[in-house]
Design an enzyme around this catalytic site. Structure first.
Site, PDB file in Angstrom:
ATOM      1  N   ASP A 382       2.483 -44.769 -19.037  1.00  6.33           N
ATOM      2  CA  ASP A 382       2.766 -46.171 -19.241  1.00  6.33           C
ATOM      3  C   ASP A 382       4.157 -46.199 -19.888  1.00  6.33           C
ATOM      4  O   ASP A 382       4.518 -45.276 -20.606  1.00  6.33           O
ATOM      5  CB  ASP A 382       1.692 -46.732 -20.189  1.00  6.33           C
ATOM      6  CG  ASP A 382       2.085 -48.049 -20.791  1.00  6.33           C
ATOM      7  OD1 ASP A 382       2.380 -48.966 -20.024  1.00  6.33           O
ATOM      8  OD2 ASP A 382       2.084 -48.156 -22.028  1.00  6.33           O
ATOM      9  N   LYS A 383       4.932 -47.236 -19.573  1.00  7.84           N
ATOM     10  CA  LYS A 383       6.281 -47.235 -20.160  1.00  7.84           C
ATOM     11  C   LYS A 383       6.279 -47.720 -21.612  1.00  7.84           C
ATOM     12  O   LYS A 383       6.583 -46.983 -22.539  1.00  7.84           O
ATOM     13  CB  LYS A 383       7.249 -48.103 -19.348  1.00  7.84           C
ATOM     14  CG  LYS A 383       8.646 -48.152 -19.990  1.00  7.84           C
ATOM     15  CD  LYS A 383       9.603 -49.058 -19.235  1.00  7.84           C
ATOM     16  CE  LYS A 383       9.374 -50.540 -19.473  1.00  7.84           C
ATOM     17  NZ  LYS A 383       9.929 -51.058 -20.728  1.00  7.84           N
ATOM     18  N   THR A 384       5.905 -48.988 -21.759  1.00  8.67           N
ATOM     19  CA  THR A 384       6.069 -49.622 -23.055  1.00  8.67           C
ATOM     20  C   THR A 384       5.097 -49.051 -24.077  1.00  8.67           C
ATOM     21  O   THR A 384       3.887 -49.074 -23.878  1.00  8.67           O
ATOM     22  CB  THR A 384       5.839 -51.133 -22.932  1.00  8.67           C
ATOM     23  OG1 THR A 384       6.490 -51.584 -21.757  1.00  8.67           O
ATOM     24  CG2 THR A 384       6.360 -51.851 -24.143  1.00  8.67           C
ATOM     25  N   THR A 539       4.818 -49.655 -15.170  1.00  2.00           N
ATOM     26  CA  THR A 539       5.167 -50.708 -16.117  1.00  2.00           C
ATOM     27  C   THR A 539       5.069 -52.088 -15.492  1.00  2.00           C
ATOM     28  O   THR A 539       5.214 -52.244 -14.281  1.00  2.00           O
ATOM     29  CB  THR A 539       6.584 -50.497 -16.701  1.00  2.00           C
ATOM     30  OG1 THR A 539       6.843 -51.538 -17.627  1.00  2.00           O
ATOM     31  CG2 THR A 539       7.636 -50.506 -15.620  1.00  2.00           C
ATOM     32  N   GLY A 540       4.827 -53.036 -16.320  1.00  2.00           N
ATOM     33  CA  GLY A 540       4.805 -54.418 -15.881  1.00  2.00           C
ATOM     34  C   GLY A 540       6.199 -55.033 -15.970  1.00  2.00           C
ATOM     35  O   GLY A 540       6.426 -56.169 -15.587  1.00  2.00           O
ATOM     36  N   LYS A 567      -2.641 -51.362 -12.307  1.00  2.00           N
ATOM     37  CA  LYS A 567      -2.290 -50.032 -12.809  1.00  2.00           C
ATOM     38  C   LYS A 567      -3.294 -49.012 -12.281  1.00  2.00           C
ATOM     39  O   LYS A 567      -2.930 -47.915 -11.869  1.00  2.00           O
ATOM     40  CB  LYS A 567      -2.289 -50.014 -14.342  1.00  2.00           C
ATOM     41  CG  LYS A 567      -1.060 -50.673 -14.946  1.00  2.00           C
ATOM     42  CD  LYS A 567      -0.937 -50.401 -16.432  1.00  2.00           C
ATOM     43  CE  LYS A 567       0.393 -50.934 -16.968  1.00  2.00           C
ATOM     44  NZ  LYS A 567       0.570 -50.749 -18.410  1.00  2.00           N
ATOM     45  N   ASP A 586      -1.318 -46.530 -24.019  1.00  2.00           N
ATOM     46  CA  ASP A 586      -1.736 -46.908 -25.363  1.00  2.00           C
ATOM     47  C   ASP A 586      -2.448 -48.241 -25.400  1.00  2.00           C
ATOM     48  O   ASP A 586      -3.157 -48.553 -26.337  1.00  2.00           O
ATOM     49  CB  ASP A 586      -0.512 -46.995 -26.275  1.00  2.00           C
ATOM     50  CG  ASP A 586       0.442 -48.088 -25.832  1.00  2.00           C
ATOM     51  OD1 ASP A 586       0.469 -48.398 -24.622  1.00  2.00           O
ATOM     52  OD2 ASP A 586       1.152 -48.649 -26.681  1.00  2.00           O
ATOM     53  N   ASP A 590      -4.022 -50.562 -20.253  1.00  2.00           N
ATOM     54  CA  ASP A 590      -4.047 -49.231 -19.650  1.00  2.00           C
ATOM     55  C   ASP A 590      -5.461 -48.680 -19.514  1.00  2.00           C
ATOM     56  O   ASP A 590      -5.679 -47.648 -18.882  1.00  2.00           O
ATOM     57  CB  ASP A 590      -3.237 -48.243 -20.498  1.00  2.00           C
ATOM     58  CG  ASP A 590      -1.800 -48.670 -20.675  1.00  2.00           C
ATOM     59  OD1 ASP A 590      -1.219 -49.167 -19.687  1.00  2.00           O
ATOM     60  OD2 ASP A 590      -1.273 -48.537 -21.792  1.00  2.00           O
TER      61      ASP A 590
END
Ligand code: ADP
Ligand code: MG
Length: 699
Positions: A382-384, A539-540, A567, A586, A590
């Site tokens: 996940d990015k953020t 990522t969104g 996702k 996190d 997710d």
């Protein structure tokens, strides 16, 4: 084997943790004893019991040996006296009944559960030896096996005692954790500090933590400043600065300053308790190979019985060497085939692994997940909040006034501050890290944020609420598109993540935010590539931001503008292509993807939902720990294979030798007591091999 694991404070949980493993390992020593007492009775209790029985029977065993005709023959002299046989019988019976008792008891447990195993074999072996000996004493003339039987029991008692001790050393993770909590705390009462037991603390109590002391419980710093070493809980090696308002964790070490702490969590809610729960769960969770081992052990039981009966028949009738010889061989064959090492091979590794993981800030919730981790060939991040810090800072605000477009309905705001204030009023209610960034900026500018009503969150898109009678919407392009709100152009040359603001259905401006990539992310991606594992990012966020981060980190595949519910599809897509996929994330959004992936890894101890859906939980927000977890998986697997190979291989060689296969040509025969020694040694070797894992370095 660490001798001080024996004498040291036996916490309650340690007993539980110990038992979960032991009961499985002891070859069916658990007969539904789920109560606290049952637990206590089994942990150290069983170990003590074996120890005591070993020492108390030892003199009898020695006497039986001294009186045995075989030993007399070796020594070349003996003391003949009347009733010698009866005395030997009496001594042997004491050893048989008192020393053999735990084995009979456990064998009964196994049989009542219709799972004859290790203990049944041991009991069977000594019972055969005893019955045969009694028969020679009273029914027919012949040499008895009292000596063999007694030494056998002695070796078994010793073996079990030592093994439990070793296993206890191996399952010390819970003990180590329990030991982190100091027994007492300085409670502040009317300005005075009184020492009370940590268990007596209540939420809201204020305690004093002096320099160099451990913080006894989870709470919030109210006064004082200090740095705290949190390595034992989070694995983070650098001390963390604490000032009033900061959360502190029980079990961590307060270094240089003195802190007044308000207790915020007690009992099972504390971080330590939760970690202990996870570790306990992990130790109880069985990896898949365990099933193989269990099945093998079950088969071995029948192999052992067949070997025993077969060799008796063979040596009695086919190649007549007399009943004594045949019985001795049969007992040896049964004893040596005890699948004990097999029973220990995996649980010992499992418990060391979870301890080693915990020490490195890697909590394994399910061994099956860790087991699968060695086969990973795709890791999706996940990015953020995972690859980036998730700490958004506002870079630029463009209010509608600056970019009016004739054809668009636009809501004009007076200033950037007004736009920010309205957006912040909505975002105060949101959990998203973008929301936090907007609220922080408003605070930084000293704006008073108005009340908002009717808050609504659009997962993966944004949020809305009514502020001062206006309907305020904050979110990404998708959200505005859905609401059919046209966005003015001119923001395309901006970098960063845009949060569009609309008021009463008309575009009002945009706030650009930027997140910071974690320093460790790049190294983690590189290491994964070095291990032959491909990486992806989910990522969104917009393509621009996603591509920038993805390129900077060298990520193979970038999925941008992914809705939370999609996702999981991206993970599935990779799985359908035949990849073994780990998902690292996190957030709540997710969770589904974590659950879908072969190995779900929740990072930074994440949100509760993420933790629940994951197999592995990383205490720190460090992507490098993903690499460590995979390395732990590989090391664990190697140990498991070694132990299984050893335990199974040992039987392949030992059973035929014990059955007397080498006797005709080489005269080599395994006496029952040697068989018992070998059997015990093979178990101890398995445990010691697992213990070596404790020293392993993860990288
Ligand atoms: P990620 O975990 O990659 O940030 P999310 O699904 O949480 O993905 O969010 C996707 C996008 O939705 C964000 O990049 C942001 O543009 C937008 N978004 C979500 N929640 C909010 C919010 N509360 N305020 C503003 N924008 C939001
Ligand atoms: Mg996230």
């Amino acid at each position: 084997m660490d001798p001080d694991v024996i004498s040291d404070a036996p916490g309650e949980c340690r007993k539980c943790g110990m038992d979960l493993v032991l009961m499985d390992m002891g070859g069916g020593m658990h007969g539904g004893q789920e109560s606290q007492e049952g637990h206590a009775g089994h942990g150290k209790g069983a170990e003590q019991d074996f120890k005591q029985r070993f020492w108390l029977t030892l003199p009898f065993v020695l006497l039986v040996m001294a009186l045995s005709p075989n030993i007399e023959k070796w020594l070349g002299f003996g003391v003949p006296f009347a009733g010698k046989e009866i005395v030997t019988f009496a001594l042997g019976t004491v050893v048989f009944l008192y020393g053999g008792w735990p084995f009979f008891k456990s064998a009964r447990g196994e049989l009542s559960r219709k799972l004859p195993a290790m203990m049944t074999l041991v009991a069977f072996g000594i019972a055969v030896a005893y019955a045969f000996s009694v028969a020679t004493t009273f029914l027919f003339p012949g040499e008895s096996l009292y000596w063999e039987m007694s030494t056998l029991i002695s070796v078994f008692l010793l073996g079990h005692w030592l093994e439990m001790r070793a296993v206890r050393g191996a399952t010390g993770a819970l003990t180590e954790l329990a030991r982190l909590i100091p027994p007492s705390a300085h409670l502040l009462r009317d300005g005075d500090a009184v020492d009370v037991g940590t268990g007596e603390l209540k939420i809201g109590d204020r305690i004093l933590v002096k320099p160099g002391e451990k913080i006894p419980i989870d709470g919030k710093a109210m006064a004082g400043e200090s740095s705290v070493n949190e390595a034992m809980i989070t694995g983070e090696s650098k001390p963390v600065a604490k000032k009033p308002g900061d959360a502190v964790i029980g079990g961590t070490l307060n270094e240089d300053g003195s802190l007044t702490v308000e207790v915020s969590k007690v009992g099972s809610d504390t971080a330590i308790s939760q970690i202990m729960d996870l570790v306990r769960g992990a130790q109880a969770s069985k990896p898949r190979v365990q099933l193989v081992a269990d099945r093998l052990a079950a088969v071995l039981f029948y192999v052992a019985v067949a070997a025993g009966i077969g060799s008796f028949i063979f040596w009695c009738f086919a190649s007549p060497h007399g009943a004594i010889f045949a019985a001795t061989v049969a007992v040896a064959a049964i004893v040596v085939a005890c699948p004990h090492a097999l029973g220990l091979a995996i649980p010992t590794v499992t418990s060391i692994t979870s301890a080693l993981g915990a020490r490195n800030g890697i909590l394994i919730k399910d061994m099956k997940g860790l087991e699968a981790a060695r086969k990973l060939d795709y890791v999706v991040f996940d990015k953020t909040g995972t690859l980036t810090k998730g700490e958004f800072g506002v870079k630029k605000i463009i209010e509608s006034r600056d970019n009016e477009v004739e054809s668009h309905k636009v809501h004009k705001v007076e200033s950037q501050d007004e736009l920010l204030m309205l957006a912040a009023a909505v975002e105060v209610h949101s959990q998203h890290s973008i929301a936090a960034g907007i609220v922080d900026e408003a605070k930084k500018r000293g704006l008073s944020v108005p009340e908002a009503k009717d808050f609504r969150s659009f997962s993966g898109k944004g949020a809305s609420a009514t502020v001062d009678g206006k309907r305020v919407l904050v979110g990404n392009k998708r959200l505005l598109d859905e609401q059919e709100i046209a966005v003015s152009a001119s923001e395309s040359d901006e970098t960063g993540t845009p949060a569009y603001v609309a008021i009463d259905g008309a575009f009002a401006g945009v706030i650009f935010l930027e997140d910071v990539v974690r320093e460790e992310s790049k190294a983690a991606i590189e290491k994964l590539h070095g291990m032959g594992i491909r990486t992806a990012m989910l990522t969104g966020d917009t393509e621009d931001v996603a591509d920038e981060v993805g390129e900077g980190l060298g990520i193979d595949t970038v999925f941008a503008r992914v809705l939370p519910e999609d996702k999981v599809d991206k993970v599935k897509q990779l799985q359908d292509e035949g990849h073994v996929v780990a998902m690292v994330g996190d957030g709540v959004n997710d969770a589904a993807a974590l659950a879908q992936s072969h190995v779900g890894i929740a990072i930074g101890a994440g949100t509760d939902v993420a933790v629940q859906s994951a197999e592995i939980v990383l205490m720190r927000s460090d992507p490098l720990d993903v690499v460590k977890a995979i390395s732990l998986s590989k090391k664990t697997n190697r140990k498991t294979v070694q132990n299984l190979a050893w335990a199974a291989g040992y039987n392949v060689f030992a059973i035929p030798i014990a059955a007397g296969i080498l006797y005709p040509s080489f005269g080599i025969l395994l006496r029952p007591e040697w068989a018992a020694l070998l059997m015990s040694a093979s178990s101890v070797i398995v445990v010691l091999n697992a213990l070596l894992l404790r020293r392993a370095k993860l990288s």
